[in-house]
Write an enzyme that holds these catalytic residues in place. Structure first.
Site, mmCIF file in Angstrom:
data_model
loop_
_atom_site.group_PDB
_atom_site.id
_atom_site.type_symbol
_atom_site.label_atom_id
_atom_site.label_comp_id
_atom_site.label_asym_id
_atom_site.label_seq_id
_atom_site.Cartn_x
_atom_site.Cartn_y
_atom_site.Cartn_z
ATOM 1 N N HIS A 56 0.951 -1.222 0.102
ATOM 2 C CA HIS A 56 -0.035 0.016 0.344
ATOM 3 C C HIS A 56 0.786 1.120 -0.034
ATOM 4 O O HIS A 56 2.052 1.248 0.387
ATOM 5 C CB HIS A 56 -1.000 0.041 1.191
ATOM 6 C CG HIS A 56 -0.053 0.100 2.761
ATOM 7 N ND1 HIS A 56 0.314 -1.110 3.275
ATOM 8 C CD2 HIS A 56 0.170 1.111 3.219
ATOM 9 C CE1 HIS A 56 1.000 -0.564 4.314
ATOM 10 N NE2 HIS A 56 1.266 0.835 4.276
ATOM 11 N N SER A 58 0.981 5.010 1.770
ATOM 12 C CA SER A 58 0.433 5.540 2.715
ATOM 13 C C SER A 58 -0.019 7.019 2.641
ATOM 14 O O SER A 58 0.929 7.662 2.026
ATOM 15 C CB SER A 58 1.300 5.527 4.025
ATOM 16 O OG SER A 58 1.474 4.138 4.604
ATOM 17 N N PRO A 141 7.124 14.814 1.995
ATOM 18 C CA PRO A 141 6.384 13.606 1.866
ATOM 19 C C PRO A 141 7.054 12.745 0.688
ATOM 20 O O PRO A 141 7.805 12.878 -0.080
ATOM 21 C CB PRO A 141 4.988 14.019 1.304
ATOM 22 C CG PRO A 141 5.129 15.206 0.717
ATOM 23 C CD PRO A 141 6.244 16.162 1.338
ATOM 24 N N PHE A 143 5.901 9.186 -1.191
ATOM 25 C CA PHE A 143 4.870 8.425 -1.271
ATOM 26 C C PHE A 143 5.417 7.209 -1.684
ATOM 27 O O PHE A 143 6.014 7.001 -2.895
ATOM 28 C CB PHE A 143 3.832 9.038 -2.221
ATOM 29 C CG PHE A 143 3.171 10.194 -1.721
ATOM 30 C CD1 PHE A 143 2.445 10.221 -0.572
ATOM 31 C CD2 PHE A 143 3.556 11.195 -2.184
ATOM 32 C CE1 PHE A 143 1.713 11.201 -0.093
ATOM 33 C CE2 PHE A 143 3.138 12.415 -1.584
ATOM 34 C CZ PHE A 143 2.219 12.383 -0.616
ATOM 35 N N HIS A 144 5.298 6.006 -1.236
ATOM 36 C CA HIS A 144 6.025 4.546 -1.692
ATOM 37 C C HIS A 144 5.232 3.257 -1.285
ATOM 38 O O HIS A 144 4.702 3.505 -0.198
ATOM 39 C CB HIS A 144 7.443 4.664 -1.017
ATOM 40 C CG HIS A 144 7.501 4.699 0.379
ATOM 41 N ND1 HIS A 144 7.156 5.862 1.160
ATOM 42 C CD2 HIS A 144 7.471 3.825 1.435
ATOM 43 C CE1 HIS A 144 7.258 5.653 2.571
ATOM 44 N NE2 HIS A 144 7.460 4.113 2.655
ATOM 45 N N VAL A 145 5.624 2.320 -1.830
ATOM 46 C CA VAL A 145 5.133 0.807 -1.391
ATOM 47 C C VAL A 145 6.412 0.210 -0.770
ATOM 48 O O VAL A 145 7.536 0.094 -1.412
ATOM 49 C CB VAL A 145 4.315 0.209 -2.576
ATOM 50 C CG1 VAL A 145 5.352 0.030 -3.744
ATOM 51 C CG2 VAL A 145 4.004 -0.971 -1.774
#
Length: 201
Positions: A56, A58, A141, A143-145
């Site tokens: 996911h 986050s 930020p 944004f990563h999986v």
């Protein structure tokens, strides 16, 4: 106030104590439809990591919500996401992170596409959580999986070899069309054992 024993959780440590009627909660985008098995297996093998099985991205930190906060928080996020159009993200840049306590290291794929929309969504969540004096998302930020993890702070060991790893990774994914691309139609919130969905426009 009951603290989890790290030994029961593979050495993992909670970010905050578990309290009765308080629910660990976070907002995220589900990317389980992405075929990440080859890249995950490559990273686990190269870096001797443990797998992460619920991929996911986050949009918030994990925060502790009191039970009577859950409904107003969900209503606030629903409102914030109502004006967000569906969009595509691309997760294709190798990255390494630690948790706040520096007790675990994570390796995964950072978003290179869709960052503007992800930032807008995270800011919308931040605005809602601020009303409850809860911490905002990380700044700047990322944004990563996350695909794998290990105990301890291994940034110094892994960071210098990231570029070489990324070149090797390109060989692993060379036959995959549009690797890392996800069309985002909705976001989700997990609060304790409850799940909430937020449809995008």
């Amino acid at each position: 106030e009951a603290l989890d024993q790290a030994a029961l959780h593979g050495g993992r440590v909670r970010s905050f104590p578990h309290e009765k009627n308080n629910w660990a909660s976070f907002v995220y985008i589900d990317v389980s439809d992405l075929d990440l098995d080859d890249v995950r297996n490559f990273l686990l093998r190269e870096l001797e990591l443990e797998p992460i099985d619920d991929p996911h991205v986050s949009l918030s930190r994990t925060v502790s919500l009191r039970h009577h906060w859950i409904d107003p928080v969900i209503q606030g996020i629903t409102q914030a996401f109502r004006e967000v159009d569906r969009f595509t993200i691309k997760l294709d840049k190798l990255a390494v992170y630690t948790n706040d306590e520096r007790t675990r290291t994570f390796v995964g794929l950072e978003a290179s596409g869709g960052v503007r929309q992800l930032t807008r969504m995270a800011q919308g969540v931040d605005k809602v959580l601020k009303e409850f004096s809860l911490p905002p998302f990380y700044y700047p930020p990322s944004f990563h999986v996350s695909l794998g993890w290990c105990l301890g702070n291994k940034l110094k060991e892994i960071y210098p070899i990231l570029q070489a790893l990324e070149l090797k990774m390109l060989d692993v994914i060379e036959d995959v069309d549009d690797f890392g691309k996800v069309f985002v139609k909705m976001a989700h919130c997990k609060s304790g054992n409850r799940f909430f969905d937020f449809k995008l426009r």
